[in-house]
Scaffold this active site. Structure first.
Site, mmCIF file in Angstrom:
data_model
loop_
_atom_site.group_PDB
_atom_site.id
_atom_site.type_symbol
_atom_site.label_atom_id
_atom_site.label_comp_id
_atom_site.label_asym_id
_atom_site.label_seq_id
_atom_site.Cartn_x
_atom_site.Cartn_y
_atom_site.Cartn_z
ATOM 1 N N ASP A 45 19.532 50.208 -9.425
ATOM 2 C CA ASP A 45 20.463 49.399 -8.634
ATOM 3 C C ASP A 45 21.783 49.179 -9.362
ATOM 4 O O ASP A 45 22.837 49.054 -8.730
ATOM 5 C CB ASP A 45 19.822 48.049 -8.293
ATOM 6 C CG ASP A 45 18.738 48.177 -7.235
ATOM 7 O OD1 ASP A 45 18.717 49.208 -6.530
ATOM 8 O OD2 ASP A 45 17.897 47.268 -7.129
ATOM 9 N N TYR A 165 19.378 38.267 -7.988
ATOM 10 C CA TYR A 165 19.394 37.001 -8.733
ATOM 11 C C TYR A 165 19.066 35.823 -7.822
ATOM 12 O O TYR A 165 18.338 34.894 -8.207
ATOM 13 C CB TYR A 165 20.768 36.833 -9.372
ATOM 14 C CG TYR A 165 20.900 35.701 -10.365
ATOM 15 C CD1 TYR A 165 19.791 35.165 -11.012
ATOM 16 C CD2 TYR A 165 22.155 35.175 -10.676
ATOM 17 C CE1 TYR A 165 19.924 34.139 -11.930
ATOM 18 C CE2 TYR A 165 22.295 34.149 -11.601
ATOM 19 C CZ TYR A 165 21.178 33.635 -12.216
ATOM 20 O OH TYR A 165 21.304 32.619 -13.123
#
Length: 275
Positions: A45, A165
């Protein structure tokens, strides 16, 4: 159809890029780093984020596709042993002049300083943290005061970034068909002076959030993988980017919830599907 490749830099990704160049050349596609139609990301990613920021000024004309050679590769549809199949499908798409895409929303950040306004885009998330002390800031939503924050920081994510996150902060996973941004607190302190909602907030498009940090505060900003330290910020406005989306080329179906299941759960059904 023109293409470019960005790879992670390890031996496996580099060799895979060389193989792809050979296969795709045989199918009539042309390598063009400056003005590609499709950008192939080979890695994880993080590699995809690098590709996005390299071409963020050409989002209207570019679609991304990923081959996963990293640990997770949430945005990569393809595995290394499928590189020939991907080349075949890209070749067919080029011949038919039919590139099918899905579009994901982005977050726009407007940073106001004494020198003016800087505008940035983030694909996954934007975070704001204190450096020397805890972050102190006022949050306004749609120009109305909302809360007084003190804590480690604030994370503002896109729907595709909600699995990154934001998820570790207890935020919701949001389907990327929804035009929204999510605000999540990072270790907030609540007392009689500083009061926060304590829950992630979803804002739809046409809504915005303004963050007013304490004057002169030393702040660490991150835009996806890009990190900067600033002490001149007067305010930061975040909103769904108007008229800008990131496009992914879909040469075969890969539903979002299947992607989430495979990335985080690895679900094995207890019961067999009924015919």
């Amino acid at each position: 159809m023109k293409y470019s490749v960005i790879h992670r830099g390890d031996d496996i990704s580099f060799q895979l890029m060389q193989t792809f160049h050979t296969l795709i050349r045989e199918r009539g596609l042309h390598h063009d780093e400056a003005n590609p139609d499709v950008v192939l990301s080979i890695g994880g990613d993080g590699t995809m984020l690098h590709a996005f920021h390299k071409y963020k000024d050409q989002l209207d004309t570019i679609a991304f596709v990923g081959i996963h050679t990293g640990r997770l590769g949430f945005f990569a549809d393809w595995k290394p042993d499928e590189v020939e199949m991907l080349a075949d499908m890209m070749g067919e798409s080029a011949q038919q002049n039919d590139l099918r895409v899905v579009k994901y929303p982005l977050v726009e950040i407007q940073i106001t300083t004494p020198q003016g306004i800087e505008t940035q885009l983030a694909f996954n998330e934007f975070t704001l943290k204190g450096v020397d002390v805890t972050l102190m800031a006022e949050l306004h939503i749609n120009d109305e005061p909302f809360e007084t924050f003190r804590g480690d920081g604030i994370c503002i994510s896109t729907p595709p970034g909600s699995t990154a996150y934001n998820k570790s902060l207890g935020g919701a996973i949001v389907h990327p068909s929804l035009d929204a941004i999510q605000i999540a607190e990072i270790a907030s302190i609540n007392n009689r002076v500083f009061r926060t909602l304590g829950s992630p907030i979803l804002l739809p498009k046409h809504h915005h959030c303004d963050i007013y940090p304490r004057a002169g505060q030393n702040i660490l900003l991150s835009l996806d993988h890009i990190i900067m330290q600033r002490d001149d910020i007067l305010s930061i406005r975040s909103m769904v980017a108007a008229g800008k989306k990131v496009k992914f080329a879909r040469f075969r179906p890969f539903p979002f919830w299947s992607r989430v299941r495979e990335a985080f759960i690895g679900y094995e059904p207890i019961h067999e599907k009924k015919p």
